[in-house]
Motif scaffolding. Structure first.
Motif, PDB file in Angstrom:
ATOM      1  N   LEU A  77      78.047   0.796  65.378  1.00  0.00           N
ATOM      2  CA  LEU A  77      78.500  -0.478  64.974  1.00  0.00           C
ATOM      3  C   LEU A  77      79.582  -0.544  64.321  1.00  0.00           C
ATOM      4  CD1 LEU A  77      76.143  -3.477  64.012  1.00  0.00           C
ATOM      5  CD2 LEU A  77      77.271  -3.150  66.030  1.00  0.00           C
ATOM      6  N   HIS A  78      80.978  -0.425  64.668  1.00  0.00           N
ATOM      7  CA  HIS A  78      82.137  -0.530  64.216  1.00  0.00           C
ATOM      8  C   HIS A  78      82.980  -1.398  63.270  1.00  0.00           C
ATOM      9  CE1 HIS A  78      81.794   3.890  65.915  1.00  0.00           C
ATOM     10  NE2 HIS A  78      81.548   3.428  66.364  1.00  0.00           N
ATOM     11  N   GLY A  79      83.867  -1.375  62.859  1.00  0.00           N
ATOM     12  CA  GLY A  79      84.633  -2.874  62.243  1.00  0.00           C
ATOM     13  C   GLY A  79      83.786  -4.219  61.988  1.00  0.00           C
ATOM     14  N   LEU A  80      84.568  -5.249  62.298  1.00  0.00           N
ATOM     15  CA  LEU A  80      83.907  -6.364  62.600  1.00  0.00           C
ATOM     16  C   LEU A  80      82.575  -6.629  62.611  1.00  0.00           C
ATOM     17  CD1 LEU A  80      84.515  -9.121  60.656  1.00  0.00           C
ATOM     18  CD2 LEU A  80      85.496  -9.723  63.205  1.00  0.00           C
ATOM     19  N   PRO A  81      82.026  -6.235  63.207  1.00  0.00           N
ATOM     20  CA  PRO A  81      80.328  -6.396  63.463  1.00  0.00           C
ATOM     21  C   PRO A  81      79.777  -5.531  62.234  1.00  0.00           C
ATOM     22  CG  PRO A  81      81.383  -5.943  65.675  1.00  0.00           C
ATOM     23  CD  PRO A  81      82.637  -5.431  64.332  1.00  0.00           C
ATOM     24  N   ALA A 127      76.576  -6.031  57.258  1.00  0.00           N
ATOM     25  CA  ALA A 127      75.930  -4.766  56.624  1.00  0.00           C
ATOM     26  C   ALA A 127      76.140  -5.605  55.055  1.00  0.00           C
ATOM     27  CB  ALA A 127      76.675  -3.580  56.550  1.00  0.00           C
ATOM     28  N   GLY A 128      77.796  -5.659  55.658  1.00  0.00           N
ATOM     29  CA  GLY A 128      78.249  -6.748  54.595  1.00  0.00           C
ATOM     30  C   GLY A 128      77.964  -7.949  54.361  1.00  0.00           C
ATOM     31  N   TYR A 133      71.376  -2.695  52.319  1.00  0.00           N
ATOM     32  CA  TYR A 133      72.197  -1.886  52.580  1.00  0.00           C
ATOM     33  C   TYR A 133      72.024  -0.645  53.311  1.00  0.00           C
ATOM     34  CZ  TYR A 133      74.911  -5.542  49.586  1.00  0.00           C
ATOM     35  OH  TYR A 133      75.655  -6.567  49.274  1.00  0.00           O
ATOM     36  N   ALA A 134      71.410   0.210  52.617  1.00  0.00           N
ATOM     37  CA  ALA A 134      70.678   1.471  52.654  1.00  0.00           C
ATOM     38  C   ALA A 134      70.803   1.656  54.186  1.00  0.00           C
ATOM     39  CB  ALA A 134      70.363   2.631  51.964  1.00  0.00           C
ATOM     40  N   LEU A 135      69.608   1.042  54.533  1.00  0.00           N
ATOM     41  CA  LEU A 135      68.831   0.823  55.714  1.00  0.00           C
ATOM     42  C   LEU A 135      70.213   0.208  56.737  1.00  0.00           C
ATOM     43  CD1 LEU A 135      66.973   0.854  57.860  1.00  0.00           C
ATOM     44  CD2 LEU A 135      66.633  -1.135  57.095  1.00  0.00           C
ATOM     45  N   ALA A 136      70.873  -0.061  56.926  1.00  0.00           N
ATOM     46  CA  ALA A 136      72.040  -0.453  57.528  1.00  0.00           C
ATOM     47  C   ALA A 136      73.105  -0.102  57.766  1.00  0.00           C
ATOM     48  CB  ALA A 136      73.380  -1.754  57.046  1.00  0.00           C
ATOM     49  N   PHE A 137      73.319   1.282  56.549  1.00  0.00           N
ATOM     50  CA  PHE A 137      74.244   2.925  56.706  1.00  0.00           C
ATOM     51  C   PHE A 137      73.398   3.835  57.509  1.00  0.00           C
ATOM     52  CE2 PHE A 137      77.021   0.392  53.196  1.00  0.00           C
ATOM     53  CZ  PHE A 137      77.887   0.460  53.811  1.00  0.00           C
ATOM     54  N   VAL A 138      72.031   3.653  57.346  1.00  0.00           N
ATOM     55  CA  VAL A 138      71.329   4.974  58.307  1.00  0.00           C
ATOM     56  C   VAL A 138      71.156   4.368  59.894  1.00  0.00           C
ATOM     57  CG1 VAL A 138      69.512   5.819  58.445  1.00  0.00           C
ATOM     58  CG2 VAL A 138      70.204   5.450  56.113  1.00  0.00           C
ATOM     59  N   THR A 139      70.871   3.031  60.076  1.00  0.00           N
ATOM     60  CA  THR A 139      70.816   2.663  61.389  1.00  0.00           C
ATOM     61  C   THR A 139      72.501   2.815  61.992  1.00  0.00           C
ATOM     62  OG1 THR A 139      70.125   0.894  60.906  1.00  0.00           O
ATOM     63  CG2 THR A 139      68.221   1.992  60.587  1.00  0.00           C
ATOM     64  N   LEU A 191      70.623   9.885  54.493  1.00  0.00           N
ATOM     65  CA  LEU A 191      70.660   8.692  53.128  1.00  0.00           C
ATOM     66  C   LEU A 191      70.421   9.214  52.509  1.00  0.00           C
ATOM     67  CD1 LEU A 191      68.261   7.154  53.398  1.00  0.00           C
ATOM     68  CD2 LEU A 191      66.819   8.969  52.954  1.00  0.00           C
ATOM     69  N   ALA A 192      71.834  10.638  51.851  1.00  0.00           N
ATOM     70  CA  ALA A 192      72.284  10.420  50.466  1.00  0.00           C
ATOM     71  C   ALA A 192      73.828   9.809  50.982  1.00  0.00           C
ATOM     72  CB  ALA A 192      72.846  12.255  50.112  1.00  0.00           C
ATOM     73  N   LYS A 193      74.521  10.105  52.098  1.00  0.00           N
ATOM     74  CA  LYS A 193      75.307   8.886  51.996  1.00  0.00           C
ATOM     75  C   LYS A 193      76.071   7.669  52.634  1.00  0.00           C
ATOM     76  CE  LYS A 193      79.461  10.219  55.252  1.00  0.00           C
ATOM     77  NZ  LYS A 193      80.223  10.123  56.524  1.00  0.00           N
ATOM     78  N   SER A 194      74.140   7.074  52.669  1.00  0.00           N
ATOM     79  CA  SER A 194      74.152   6.098  52.722  1.00  0.00           C
ATOM     80  C   SER A 194      74.052   4.992  51.450  1.00  0.00           C
ATOM     81  CB  SER A 194      72.919   5.536  53.798  1.00  0.00           C
ATOM     82  OG  SER A 194      72.534   5.775  55.052  1.00  0.00           O
ATOM     83  N   THR A 195      73.180   5.869  51.045  1.00  0.00           N
ATOM     84  CA  THR A 195      72.988   5.118  49.228  1.00  0.00           C
ATOM     85  C   THR A 195      73.757   4.818  48.138  1.00  0.00           C
ATOM     86  OG1 THR A 195      70.710   6.461  49.678  1.00  0.00           O
ATOM     87  CG2 THR A 195      72.135   5.629  47.416  1.00  0.00           C
ATOM     88  N   ALA A 196      74.655   5.912  48.878  1.00  0.00           N
ATOM     89  CA  ALA A 196      76.176   6.106  48.296  1.00  0.00           C
ATOM     90  C   ALA A 196      77.162   4.965  48.931  1.00  0.00           C
ATOM     91  CB  ALA A 196      77.141   7.342  47.931  1.00  0.00           C
TER      92      ALA A 196
END
Length: 267
Positions: free
Chosen positions: A135-139, A144-145, A163-169, A175-180
């Protein structure tokens, strides 16, 4: 306005509780499981405990977010849309919780947290490295937001994990980048919710500010460990925190039934 409500001894103890919670929260989320019960145990009402917890959570999430931004792990310019939707969602959730009961979320949340824990436990390769973005942009910002931000303002426990799960999936981040990145959005939703509680006059400022300092100290240490140890630290912490949060929420909702069942089973 009461600035402390509780005795100096308890305020000192709450400082260390907040430090531990900030450490846990910066890695896997779930620090509120320590701070909210601790605040209620020293005499704060549920509304005061939730509002004061938002204040100390802002300190911890800001400390971790600032560390990640300064280390180049998060580019704020790229996250502007996500931050904006998170803030909007959190404020909406904080307003709505004053008019609706959160009981349905309380019943469903343990299942969602168990699912997150099992997801990271049973799929050990997830989050090892960046993958293709879905997913990109507004979706993505809406999911996630907006959605998780709304949940954080409305109810709260486990928002960092979501939040972290959304960035990972959905973003394909490791995982580290998602957590940040999750911590930046977590700070945004904490801040949005805090603004509303401030207007309601429920924040116990003296106690909350002392806890805020503790949360900052704990979160900074946790953030450093995220970037230095990455997945080897985050994955087990997410699994453990998800399990503990699920057990706590199940007990809060069904404690009497569980105790009666255990008594019947043993007796």
């Amino acid at each position: 306005m009461d600035w402390f409500v509780v005795s100096p001894l308890f305020v000192g103890l709450l400082f260390f509780v907040a430090m531990l919670a900030g450490f846990i929260d910066s890695i896997a989320g779930g620090g509120g499981l320590l701070t909210v019960p601790a605040l209620m145990s020293v005499g704060l009402s549920p509304a005061q405990a939730i509002a004061t917890n938002k204040l100390q959570s802002v300190g911890g999430s800001f400390s971790a977010s600032l560390y990640f931004v300064r280390r180049g792990a998060v580019n704020l310019r790229e996250q502007r849309l996500n931050i904006g939707m998170t803030f909007l969602g959190a404020v909406t959730g904080a307003i709505l919780i004053q008019h609706l009961q959160a009981e349905l979320l309380r019943q469903v949340l343990p299942i969602l947290l168990i699912a997150i824990g099992l997801y990271f436990l049973l799929l050990p390769k997830i989050g090892e490295e960046d993958r293709q973005r879905r997913l990109h942009g507004l979706p993505f910002a809406l999911v996630a937001g907006g959605c998780v931000g709304f949940y954080d303002g409305f109810f709260g426990p486990g928002a960092g994990s979501f939040y972290a799960l959304a960035f990972v999936t959905l973003c394909g981040y490791n995982l580290a980048k998602s957590t940040a990145h999750a911590k930046v959005l977590n700070f945004t939703s904490n801040f949005g919710g805090l603004l509303f509680f401030m207007f309601g006059g429920k924040v116990v400022w003296g106690t909350g500010l002392v806890m805020l300092v503790g949360a900052i100290c704990g979160a900074r240490l946790g953030a450093r460990m995220v970037l230095s140890r990455g997945q080897t630290l985050i994955r087990p912490m997410v699994v453990i925190v998800s399990a503990v949060m699920s057990a706590k929420l199940l007990y809060d909702s069904h404690g009497a039934a569980i105790a009666a069942w255990c008594h019947h089973l043993l007796g």
